[in-house]
Design a protein around this motif. Structure first.
Motif, short mmCIF file in Angstrom:
data_model
loop_
_atom_site.label_atom_id
_atom_site.label_comp_id
_atom_site.label_asym_id
_atom_site.label_seq_id
_atom_site.Cartn_x
_atom_site.Cartn_y
_atom_site.Cartn_z
N LEU A 74 0.83 -1.21 0.00
CA LEU A 74 0.00 0.00 0.00
C LEU A 74 0.87 1.26 0.00
O LEU A 74 0.53 2.25 -0.66
CB LEU A 74 -0.93 0.01 1.22
N LYS A 75 1.95 1.22 0.75
CA LYS A 75 2.85 2.37 0.78
C LYS A 75 3.45 2.62 -0.60
O LYS A 75 3.55 3.78 -1.05
CB LYS A 75 3.97 2.11 1.80
N LYS A 76 3.80 1.55 -1.30
CA LYS A 76 4.31 1.70 -2.66
C LYS A 76 3.24 2.29 -3.57
O LYS A 76 3.52 3.15 -4.42
CB LYS A 76 4.76 0.34 -3.20
N ARG A 77 1.99 1.82 -3.39
CA ARG A 77 0.90 2.35 -4.22
C ARG A 77 0.69 3.83 -3.93
O ARG A 77 0.43 4.63 -4.86
CB ARG A 77 -0.40 1.57 -3.94
N LEU A 78 0.79 4.24 -2.69
CA LEU A 78 0.60 5.64 -2.33
C LEU A 78 1.72 6.50 -2.93
O LEU A 78 1.48 7.63 -3.38
CB LEU A 78 0.57 5.80 -0.81
N ASP A 79 2.93 5.97 -2.94
CA ASP A 79 4.04 6.71 -3.52
C ASP A 79 3.86 6.91 -5.03
O ASP A 79 4.36 7.88 -5.61
CB ASP A 79 5.36 5.99 -3.26
N GLU A 80 3.16 5.99 -5.68
CA GLU A 80 2.92 6.08 -7.11
C GLU A 80 1.77 7.01 -7.46
O GLU A 80 1.56 7.31 -8.64
CB GLU A 80 2.64 4.68 -7.68
N SER A 100 -18.14 4.76 -11.78
CA SER A 100 -17.94 5.71 -10.69
C SER A 100 -16.73 5.28 -9.90
O SER A 100 -16.60 4.13 -9.53
CB SER A 100 -19.18 5.74 -9.77
N GLU A 101 -15.82 6.19 -9.66
CA GLU A 101 -14.59 5.84 -8.96
C GLU A 101 -14.70 6.03 -7.46
O GLU A 101 -13.79 5.74 -6.72
CB GLU A 101 -13.43 6.68 -9.49
N ASP A 102 -15.80 6.55 -7.02
CA ASP A 102 -15.92 6.86 -5.60
C ASP A 102 -16.37 5.63 -4.84
O ASP A 102 -17.49 5.19 -4.96
CB ASP A 102 -16.94 7.99 -5.40
N SER A 129 -5.55 6.19 4.60
CA SER A 129 -6.83 5.74 5.17
C SER A 129 -7.81 5.36 4.07
O SER A 129 -8.56 4.36 4.20
CB SER A 129 -7.43 6.85 6.04
N LYS A 130 -7.83 6.10 2.95
CA LYS A 130 -8.72 5.75 1.84
C LYS A 130 -8.30 4.43 1.19
O LYS A 130 -9.15 3.63 0.77
CB LYS A 130 -8.73 6.87 0.80
N LEU A 131 -7.00 4.20 1.12
CA LEU A 131 -6.53 2.94 0.56
C LEU A 131 -6.96 1.75 1.43
O LEU A 131 -7.41 0.73 0.91
CB LEU A 131 -5.00 2.97 0.43
N TRP A 132 -6.81 1.89 2.74
CA TRP A 132 -7.23 0.82 3.63
C TRP A 132 -8.74 0.60 3.54
O TRP A 132 -9.21 -0.55 3.53
CB TRP A 132 -6.84 1.13 5.08
N ASP A 152 -1.37 12.17 -8.55
CA ASP A 152 -2.42 13.19 -8.59
C ASP A 152 -3.04 13.44 -7.22
O ASP A 152 -4.00 14.20 -7.11
CB ASP A 152 -3.51 12.80 -9.59
N GLY A 153 -2.53 12.80 -6.18
CA GLY A 153 -3.02 13.05 -4.83
C GLY A 153 -4.42 12.54 -4.56
O GLY A 153 -5.09 13.00 -3.64
N LYS A 154 -4.85 11.56 -5.34
CA LYS A 154 -6.21 11.02 -5.17
C LYS A 154 -6.35 10.23 -3.88
O LYS A 154 -7.38 10.26 -3.22
CB LYS A 154 -6.55 10.14 -6.37
#
Length: 711
Positions: A540-546, A702-704, A555-558, A549-551
């Motif tokens: 998840l940390k790797k995904r956040l670093d990638e 929908s991406e939300d 917490s949203k990933l979890w 666009d700051g989406k």
């Protein structure tokens, strides 16, 4: 390997479909296309008994919500409520059995009832179409469930036949029901030896003859079942007013009589006053037995609730309906326990005041060894016994025709039978069911029934797992992979289910003389789970670093990982079927699949007091034919699922979409691993409806997936 398997399970786009409901000019209030004329109009009116009609019959809806309640509660309430539930209380510590039973009701029963009724109502089809709408490879889940239900129906009808035999035999001179000084042993032995016919069975417990009287009563029951389902759910609902309404009244009549008898308070004390909590730890199978009782009594994993839900209007409140059905079923069981134990108390009084728990009755004997004896002592005793038998018949008949209704609903939504009138489908399946019932009409029919009934437990738990796992984990799993990365999703899956299997290996595979296995299992479970979460956090940390666009935030990933897909599914459904609480999402994804695996392994490794495994040695019955037939029953349903998993197109003709949402789901697989859909021209979607994609086109998404959608 696991990643490849799951990838094949759900080859879906990366985002969920936006399905804001729009009313098409060609859609009815229930959301079903209006392109199909109802039976009884136009040319079909003259063709009710034709073998083939040009236009498919209307599915039909329940005449009212009360009719739906009566039919579904009637399907749920049956023999198990009257004799199996009280018998389990006798076997597992009296009131202590309420603990696993109530936990199973809230954790397993109600969530799965919401799933089955809700999906049937949302997709307006039976089990195969429902789970096939998630992914073509999951059609086997639905086929396994209705096949399990039909196999169960073949012996459930014979149970009714035995009750009918006992009822009509009560007018014979040699029947013991009306004799003075009738004992429970005499009543039970008469039922088993004469009604079932077991007196001619050999010492090797193998069948020696067909009991033709029971064959005749089985034929009579199948004819009645056919007449109950042949004319559609509107008639089924009306019939249920009688077949369910009268047993409710008679239950209170029997209860009122039983509690007035001397010694009844001792029986009630044994029912709810004794709580032997030691059974919860010393007899571990009690947890699996409680779960199977909930599955059996509510009618879960047999396709019944899905079929009945598919005949509801799409805006019916699913959560309310599911709770009403589940609570009504459990309340009937609870009240029946009072009636049975009050009778047991009086019987103990008649036998010299012995303790109620020392009475040698369980299962069949709990009813046929107590109620006929107790009520025979009242004025007009033989008529009370006949009324009891008539009441048991009514309890069984609506459950029996519910199993058949589930199968017919599935057949009617297939390529092969969509133009065959319901009348002929009901007749054909009744004849097939009658033939398969012959095995239970032999002199060892009770042994066949007891064995198959035990192995059906494994099928129910396994199908329940497939349903929960398919809806909460498989649904949109590749969409999550694209949003989060495959490494995140699969490491999280391994963290969850690897912990379950490690825990079970320690709980059930290590000697537990000093409770070491219990603690080792919990420690192993927790260590594996959190170690797996550590690996998931790394990815998840790797995904956040990638995320340039700051989406995303951590917490949203979890949240997306834990609840994204099941909440998206819940949000789609509740636009039509009413609000579904968030706790349902939590239970479906993080409790039910894990718990059902544990219950399955727990039941599979359970041994008799002699150390013999119940799997392959149930009841001490001979391996052939009983254990072999029971294991084959389980293996057959597992084979149906695996076949659909490997060859999804094989079951494609069995799951024609009935509403536009099902067409939208299946359109995602066209050209991938699913053949073009058959007969979708009947899904007359308005060209102006932007929510409906054409085949091969992209779907508006929908991406939300955040919790804000819940508002």
């Amino acid at each position: 390997m696991l990643r490849g398997l799951i990838g094949h399970l759900y080859s879906a786009p990366s985002r969920s479909i936006s399905t804001t409901p729009k009313r098409s000019n060609n859609m009815s209030d229930s959301g079903v296309p209006n392109t199909i004329e109802a039976t009884g109009t136009g040319s079909n009116k003259k063709s009710r008994f034709a073998l083939h009609v040009e236009e498919k019959e209307d599915r039909g809806n329940w005449s009212s919500r009360v009719a739906f309640y009566m039919a579904t509660i009637g399907a749920a309430v049956g023999f198990g409520n009257v004799w199996r539930f009280p018998s389990l209380c006798v076997d597992y510590g009296g009131g202590a059995f309420f603990v696993p039973y109530i936990m199973a009701l809230f954790i397993l029963g109600i969530p799965l009832a919401i799933l089955e009724i809700g999906f049937g109502q949302y997709f307006q089809t039976g089990d195969i179409g429902v789970f096939g709408s998630f992914h073509p490879r999951l059609r086997g889940v639905g086929l396994a469930s209705v096949a399990c239900g039909f196999m169960l129906d073949t012996y459930y009808v014979v149970l009714n036949a035995w009750v009918c035999n006992a009822f009509f035999s009560s007018w014979r001179a040699d029947a013991p029901w009306g004799t003075e000084n009738l004992t429970g042993e005499d009543a039970v032995n008469y039922f088993i030896d004469e009604i079932i016919g077991e007196r001619t069975a050999g010492d090797d417990q193998r069948p020696t003859r067909v009991v033709w009287r029971n064959v005749g009563f089985s034929a009579m029951c199948w004819v009645l079942i056919f007449l109950c389902v042949a004319w559609g759910v509107e008639w089924t609902g009306r019939i249920s007013y009688f077949t369910m309404g009268l047993p409710i009244i008679l239950l209170f009549v029997f209860l009122g009589k039983a509690v007035t008898l001397e010694g009844s308070d001792d029986g009630i004390e044994a029912y709810i006053g004794i709580w032997d909590m030691s059974v919860l730890t010393e007899q571990g199978e009690v947890w699996s037995v409680a779960a199977s009782q909930i599955f059996f009594s509510i009618g879960l994993t047999f396709g019944i609730l899905t079929a009945y839900g598919s005949h509801c209007k799409r805006d019916e409140p699913v959560v309310l309906n599911s709770c009403v059905i589940a609570f009504s079923n459990s309340m009937f069981s609870f009240i029946s326990g009072f009636a049975v134990f009050a009778a047991l108390g009086h019987l103990a009084f008649l036998q010299g005041g012995i303790p109620v728990t020392e009475l040698p009755y369980a299962g069949f004997g709990l009813v046929f060894g107590t109620w006929p004896v107790v009520f025979n002592t009242l004025p007009g005793g033989i008529h009370w016994v006949r009324l009891i038998l008539f009441n048991l018949f009514l309890l069984g008949i609506d459950s029996a025709f519910a199993f058949l209704e589930a199968f017919i609903t599935v057949l009617h939504d297939t390529q092969y039978f969509e133009h065959v009138p319901r009348f002929w489908l009901a007749l054909g399946m009744s004849l097939i069911g009658f033939v398969f019932s012959f095995i239970y009409c032999t002199d060892t029919g009770l042994i066949f029934l007891d064995t198959i009934d035990f192995y059906i437990n494994f099928v129910m738990i396994l199908v329940g797992f497939f349903e929960a796992f398919g809806s909460a984990w498989v649904y949109d799993i590749l969409g999550q992979c694209e949003r989060l990365s495959p490494a995140v999703v699969y490491s999280f899956l391994i963290a969850n289910f690897g912990a379950v299997f490690l825990g079970c290996g320690l709980w059930f595979g290590v000697d537990n003389t000093d409770r070491t296995a219990v603690w080792a299992g919990f420690v192993g479970y927790i260590l594996w789970y959190f170690a797996g979460l550590g690996v998931t956090f790394y990815f998840l940390k790797k995904r956040l670093d990638e995320d340039t666009d700051g989406k995303w935030t951590m917490s949203k990933l979890w949240y997306e990982l834990y609840f994204g897909n099941i909440v998206a599914l819940r949000n789609r459904m509740q636009q039509y079927i009413g609000p579904i609480p968030f706790v349902w999402c939590f239970l479906m994804k993080h409790i039910l699949p894990h718990l059902l695996i544990i219950l399955f392994i727990n039941l599979a490794q359970t041994k008799t007091p002699d150390g013999v495994s119940l799997m392959g040695g149930f009841g001490g019955y001979p391996t052939t034919p009983y254990q072999v037939l029971g294991i084959l029953t389980f293996a057959f349903t597992l084979f149906l699922f695996l076949l659909g998993l490997a060859f999804p197109n094989l079951y494609a003709p069995l799951a024609l979409p009935q509403v536009k949402e099902a067409e939208m789901e299946l359109s995602k697989y066209t050209g991938r691993d699913s053949q073009p859909l058959h007969n979708t021209d009947k899904l007359d979607v308005s060209p102006g409806d932007k929510t409906e994609p054409k085949r091969g086109e992209s779907v508006e998404v929908s991406e939300d997936h955040s919790e804000e959608q819940d508002a």
